[in-house]
Design an enzyme around this catalytic site. Sequence first.
Site, short mmCIF file in Angstrom:
data_model
loop_
_atom_site.label_atom_id
_atom_site.label_comp_id
_atom_site.label_asym_id
_atom_site.label_seq_id
_atom_site.Cartn_x
_atom_site.Cartn_y
_atom_site.Cartn_z
N GLY A 2 9.92 3.79 0.69
CA GLY A 2 9.74 2.35 0.89
C GLY A 2 10.51 1.61 -0.18
O GLY A 2 10.25 1.78 -1.37
N PHE A 3 11.51 0.81 0.23
CA PHE A 3 12.33 0.12 -0.77
C PHE A 3 12.46 -1.36 -0.41
O PHE A 3 13.53 -1.92 -0.40
CB PHE A 3 13.70 0.81 -0.89
CG PHE A 3 14.34 0.65 -2.25
CD1 PHE A 3 13.68 1.08 -3.39
CD2 PHE A 3 15.60 0.08 -2.39
CE1 PHE A 3 14.27 0.94 -4.66
CE2 PHE A 3 16.20 -0.06 -3.63
CZ PHE A 3 15.53 0.37 -4.77
N GLY A 4 11.28 -1.95 -0.11
CA GLY A 4 11.20 -3.39 0.09
C GLY A 4 10.90 -4.05 -1.25
O GLY A 4 11.30 -3.55 -2.31
N VAL A 146 -4.96 -3.04 -5.13
CA VAL A 146 -6.08 -3.98 -5.11
C VAL A 146 -5.73 -5.37 -5.62
O VAL A 146 -5.96 -6.36 -4.94
CB VAL A 146 -7.31 -3.42 -5.87
CG1 VAL A 146 -8.41 -4.47 -5.94
CG2 VAL A 146 -7.82 -2.18 -5.17
N GLY A 148 -2.57 -6.37 -7.43
CA GLY A 148 -1.24 -6.52 -8.02
C GLY A 148 -1.27 -6.15 -9.49
O GLY A 148 -1.62 -5.03 -9.86
N GLY A 201 7.76 -18.72 0.66
CA GLY A 201 7.73 -17.26 0.62
C GLY A 201 6.43 -16.70 0.08
O GLY A 201 6.31 -15.50 -0.18
N GLU A 204 3.41 -14.81 4.50
CA GLU A 204 4.31 -14.09 5.40
C GLU A 204 4.59 -14.94 6.64
O GLU A 204 3.84 -15.87 6.96
CB GLU A 204 3.66 -12.77 5.86
CG GLU A 204 3.27 -11.84 4.73
CD GLU A 204 4.44 -11.03 4.19
OE1 GLU A 204 5.52 -11.05 4.81
OE2 GLU A 204 4.27 -10.40 3.14
N LYS A 219 -9.05 -4.33 0.34
CA LYS A 219 -9.27 -4.18 -1.10
C LYS A 219 -10.76 -3.99 -1.41
O LYS A 219 -11.13 -3.24 -2.32
CB LYS A 219 -8.71 -5.40 -1.83
CG LYS A 219 -7.18 -5.50 -1.71
CD LYS A 219 -6.66 -6.85 -2.15
CE LYS A 219 -5.15 -6.93 -2.02
NZ LYS A 219 -4.60 -8.25 -2.32
#
Length: 328
Positions: A2-4, A146, A148, A201, A204, A219
């Site tokens: 995953g490279f978002g 959970v 960040g 931004g 979403e 969470k």
Amino acid sequence: MGFGAVGKGVAEAILLKNDFIKENYGFELNIVAVADSSGSAISKEGLDLKSLLEIKSKTGKVSNYPVYGTDIKDMDVLDNVEYDCLVEATPTNIETGEPAKSLTIKAFNDKKNVVTSNKGHLALFFKELMDESQKNNVQFKFEASVGGAMPIINFAEETLSSTDIESIIGILNGTTNYILSRMTSEGSSYENTLEESQQLGIAETDPTQDVEGIDAACKTVILANIILGIPCTYKDVYVEGISKITSESIELALKEGYLIKLIAEVSKNALEVSPRLVKKNSPYAVDGTLNMATLKTDLADEVTVIGKGAGSLETASAMLTDIINIYK
């Protein structure tokens, strides 16, 4: 994998902190494979992260990395590289938990440690994943899933290890907190504020997981299992979002000295995410995209943690801490 936003954040964090890690902990991080939906870049000597980030930024594909770019995808990447720790940062899937679940279990079976920022597989299959990690005698860390950058799992397990934690009540979603904060300060409608946060931004394009409380409920499940030892999955949480909150109800609450916040409660009595009234001068009165959680303990009474609940570098900071803890 995953490279978002999060995966790139981890790469940026390693670039910034590798010298610091070597100096303070005595090891270097070497990224031997990176994969996105286009394919992968694999090098047993290690990839140059600066080049990789530039290529991803310019072309959108890590498979365009010179010499080491490849069309190998998904599970096959794990079979094509020798590694110690999988950093799993694929998108959250609350329906099936895939591809995170399969990637994680494969890594466990290959006797590899795993660090993840993902919530879906944990909210659906927590016990199965923990059982697999223990069976294979590997470590599984998910602080970033959970809050960040807000330290809560490591905080509870290490700093509060002498206490019995009775409940956790807090704000676990930055997007909804931003929307409610703006509605409170501006007197604006839910629809207008959501649109503004999408343009910035913060929300979403499809904001359902955030505004309907799904993200916070995932969470809630993770915290219930790991900190309070309550065996549960997503279906056990009562969930109500913020899409029905009006500017009139916020104004009415303000007049009485209250704010409306999307609150998650994790306790033996309740697993719930719903809008609640909180006092204006309480620890719950955090603005913007901040997250917070109050842990009620037997010895230390109430302890509150606050931090940024989103952002690629912020989330990466929690993942990097997990990697360091695995090494230690």
